[in-house]
Design a protein around this motif. Sequence first.
Motif, PDB file in Angstrom:
ATOM      1  N   GLN A 101       3.077  21.145  -6.174  1.00 37.16           N
ATOM      2  CA  GLN A 101       2.838  20.121  -7.194  1.00 37.16           C
ATOM      3  C   GLN A 101       3.289  18.740  -6.716  1.00 37.16           C
ATOM      4  OE1 GLN A 101       1.285  20.447 -10.290  1.00 37.16           O
ATOM      5  NE2 GLN A 101       0.728  22.466  -9.505  1.00 37.16           N
ATOM      6  N   GLU A 102       4.413  18.691  -6.010  1.00 38.36           N
ATOM      7  CA  GLU A 102       4.885  17.412  -5.486  1.00 38.36           C
ATOM      8  C   GLU A 102       3.941  16.878  -4.409  1.00 38.36           C
ATOM      9  OE1 GLU A 102       6.996  13.995  -4.426  1.00 38.36           O
ATOM     10  OE2 GLU A 102       6.809  15.177  -6.262  1.00 38.36           O
ATOM     11  N   ALA A 103       3.422  17.769  -3.563  1.00 38.22           N
ATOM     12  CA  ALA A 103       2.453  17.340  -2.554  1.00 38.22           C
ATOM     13  C   ALA A 103       1.179  16.814  -3.222  1.00 38.22           C
ATOM     14  CB  ALA A 103       2.127  18.506  -1.621  1.00 38.22           C
ATOM     15  N   HIS A 106       1.895  13.396  -4.544  1.00 40.11           N
ATOM     16  CA  HIS A 106       1.928  12.417  -3.453  1.00 40.11           C
ATOM     17  C   HIS A 106       0.509  12.021  -3.054  1.00 40.11           C
ATOM     18  CE1 HIS A 106       3.624  10.300  -0.033  1.00 40.11           C
ATOM     19  NE2 HIS A 106       2.777  10.933   0.760  1.00 40.11           N
ATOM     20  N   ARG A 107      -0.395  13.001  -2.971  1.00 38.34           N
ATOM     21  CA  ARG A 107      -1.791  12.692  -2.614  1.00 38.34           C
ATOM     22  C   ARG A 107      -2.439  11.831  -3.693  1.00 38.34           C
ATOM     23  NH1 ARG A 107      -1.738  18.228  -1.262  1.00 38.34           N
ATOM     24  NH2 ARG A 107      -2.891  18.720  -3.170  1.00 38.34           N
ATOM     25  N   LEU A 108      -2.178  12.188  -4.946  1.00 36.70           N
ATOM     26  CA  LEU A 108      -2.748  11.396  -6.040  1.00 36.70           C
ATOM     27  C   LEU A 108      -2.198   9.982  -6.035  1.00 36.70           C
ATOM     28  CD1 LEU A 108      -2.649  14.004  -8.947  1.00 36.70           C
ATOM     29  CD2 LEU A 108      -4.708  13.002  -7.928  1.00 36.70           C
ATOM     30  N   GLU A 113      -3.080   4.199  -5.267  1.00 40.07           N
ATOM     31  CA  GLU A 113      -2.759   2.899  -4.676  1.00 40.07           C
ATOM     32  C   GLU A 113      -3.966   2.310  -3.956  1.00 40.07           C
ATOM     33  OE1 GLU A 113       0.617   3.681  -2.264  1.00 40.07           O
ATOM     34  OE2 GLU A 113       2.036   3.685  -3.949  1.00 40.07           O
ATOM     35  N   ARG A 114      -4.724   3.159  -3.254  1.00 39.56           N
ATOM     36  CA  ARG A 114      -5.927   2.661  -2.566  1.00 39.56           C
ATOM     37  C   ARG A 114      -6.952   2.153  -3.571  1.00 39.56           C
ATOM     38  NH1 ARG A 114      -5.403   7.499   0.414  1.00 39.56           N
ATOM     39  NH2 ARG A 114      -7.208   8.345  -0.691  1.00 39.56           N
ATOM     40  N   LEU A 115      -7.190   2.928  -4.613  1.00 37.47           N
ATOM     41  CA  LEU A 115      -8.183   2.541  -5.608  1.00 37.47           C
ATOM     42  C   LEU A 115      -7.715   1.323  -6.400  1.00 37.47           C
ATOM     43  CD1 LEU A 115      -9.155   6.092  -6.883  1.00 37.47           C
ATOM     44  CD2 LEU A 115     -10.610   4.554  -5.553  1.00 37.47           C
ATOM     45  N   HIS A 116      -6.432   1.263  -6.698  1.00 42.27           N
ATOM     46  CA  HIS A 116      -5.893   0.116  -7.427  1.00 42.27           C
ATOM     47  C   HIS A 116      -6.040  -1.156  -6.605  1.00 42.27           C
ATOM     48  CE1 HIS A 116      -2.687  -2.565  -9.045  1.00 42.27           C
ATOM     49  NE2 HIS A 116      -3.136  -2.100 -10.204  1.00 42.27           N
ATOM     50  N   ALA A 117      -5.779  -1.059  -5.303  1.00 41.55           N
ATOM     51  CA  ALA A 117      -5.949  -2.223  -4.430  1.00 41.55           C
ATOM     52  C   ALA A 117      -7.412  -2.638  -4.364  1.00 41.55           C
ATOM     53  CB  ALA A 117      -5.420  -1.902  -3.032  1.00 41.55           C
ATOM     54  N   ALA A 139      -5.326   9.416 -14.642  1.00 42.52           N
ATOM     55  CA  ALA A 139      -5.101  10.446 -15.653  1.00 42.52           C
ATOM     56  C   ALA A 139      -4.419  11.669 -15.052  1.00 42.52           C
ATOM     57  CB  ALA A 139      -6.419  10.838 -16.314  1.00 42.52           C
ATOM     58  N   ALA A 140      -4.844  12.074 -13.853  1.00 44.02           N
ATOM     59  CA  ALA A 140      -4.236  13.233 -13.197  1.00 44.02           C
ATOM     60  C   ALA A 140      -2.792  12.951 -12.814  1.00 44.02           C
ATOM     61  CB  ALA A 140      -5.046  13.619 -11.965  1.00 44.02           C
TER      62      ALA A 140
END
Length: 309
Positions: A101-103, A106-108, A113-117, A139-140
């Motif tokens: 779940q933590e991995a 981290h991927r999400l 961050e990429r999409l926000h930029a 949302a995820a």
Amino acid sequence: MLNRFLDAVADRLAKEWLVIGAQSLVFWAGGFAAVAWGTGRSPVDRLHALAPGAQALFASAALLAFVLSGAAVRRLTPVVLTFLEGYGWPGRLRRYGTARQEARRHRLRERWERLHAALGGAAQPVAPDTYDAFVRTDAALRRIPGAPERQLPTWVGNTLRAAELRPYQKYGLDAVKCWPHLWLVLPAEARDQITRARAALDSAVSALIWSTGFVVWTPWAGWAAPVAAVAATAVYHGALRRPCAVLADLLEASYDLHRTALYTALRWPLPTDPAHERESGRLLTAYLWRGSDAPVPVFTSSPDAPEPH
């Protein structure tokens, strides 16, 4: 954790019992089909071959099994839901699930961050696909607690845990400690919606139990095991996640919209700004949990108290 309270106080809807009865009927009908497949003879034909007294005894036993199995699944539902959240898992399995779940979080986060930029720095209108991907990712990401030590090893557990943690992050209110008090001041419509969402989640969990239990017919029909696996997977990913997410959103929205009713009912001064609200929420949580003999804050006047002359 809030699910335990809801299971204790929420009325059981008649529709829920009808759903469990329908699920039980499908399970036993499938079982009779499996027995007929494996033995080459229908249970009905076997029943006709019995004496009338034995037929009545068999019919009574079948009805009793139908009723008791439905009641047993209803009793198992909150236990299985707790397990699906990740509570009570063995240490190694829990650590493995939490690490996954933590991995995933981290991927999400990296994708967010990429999409926000891309959205913030785009000189031209952003493509709809990019915006939709950002919304889905955001949302995820909200379904997973940010602190690894607060995470649970399953999607279901993290979805509900994140909803429980967010009122504290936003308002300083511990959702689990304050929930019984908030529940009593919620409008009837809000309580009804939460009860129905919990009932829908219970129905999905009971369907998962029935689907998994279909494996018991494997000795009579080898296809029962793969049918059970496919059905359980379909229920978990198709029927269980949506009501779980709806319940989580309603729990969070209850604090968003009705927390001031909790302040008012306790005659606690309303916060004046967001920063003050976090501190006030922490004090209110401590007051509800342990009480206080401090002279502050000063209680407000009761809304029902007469006006001073």
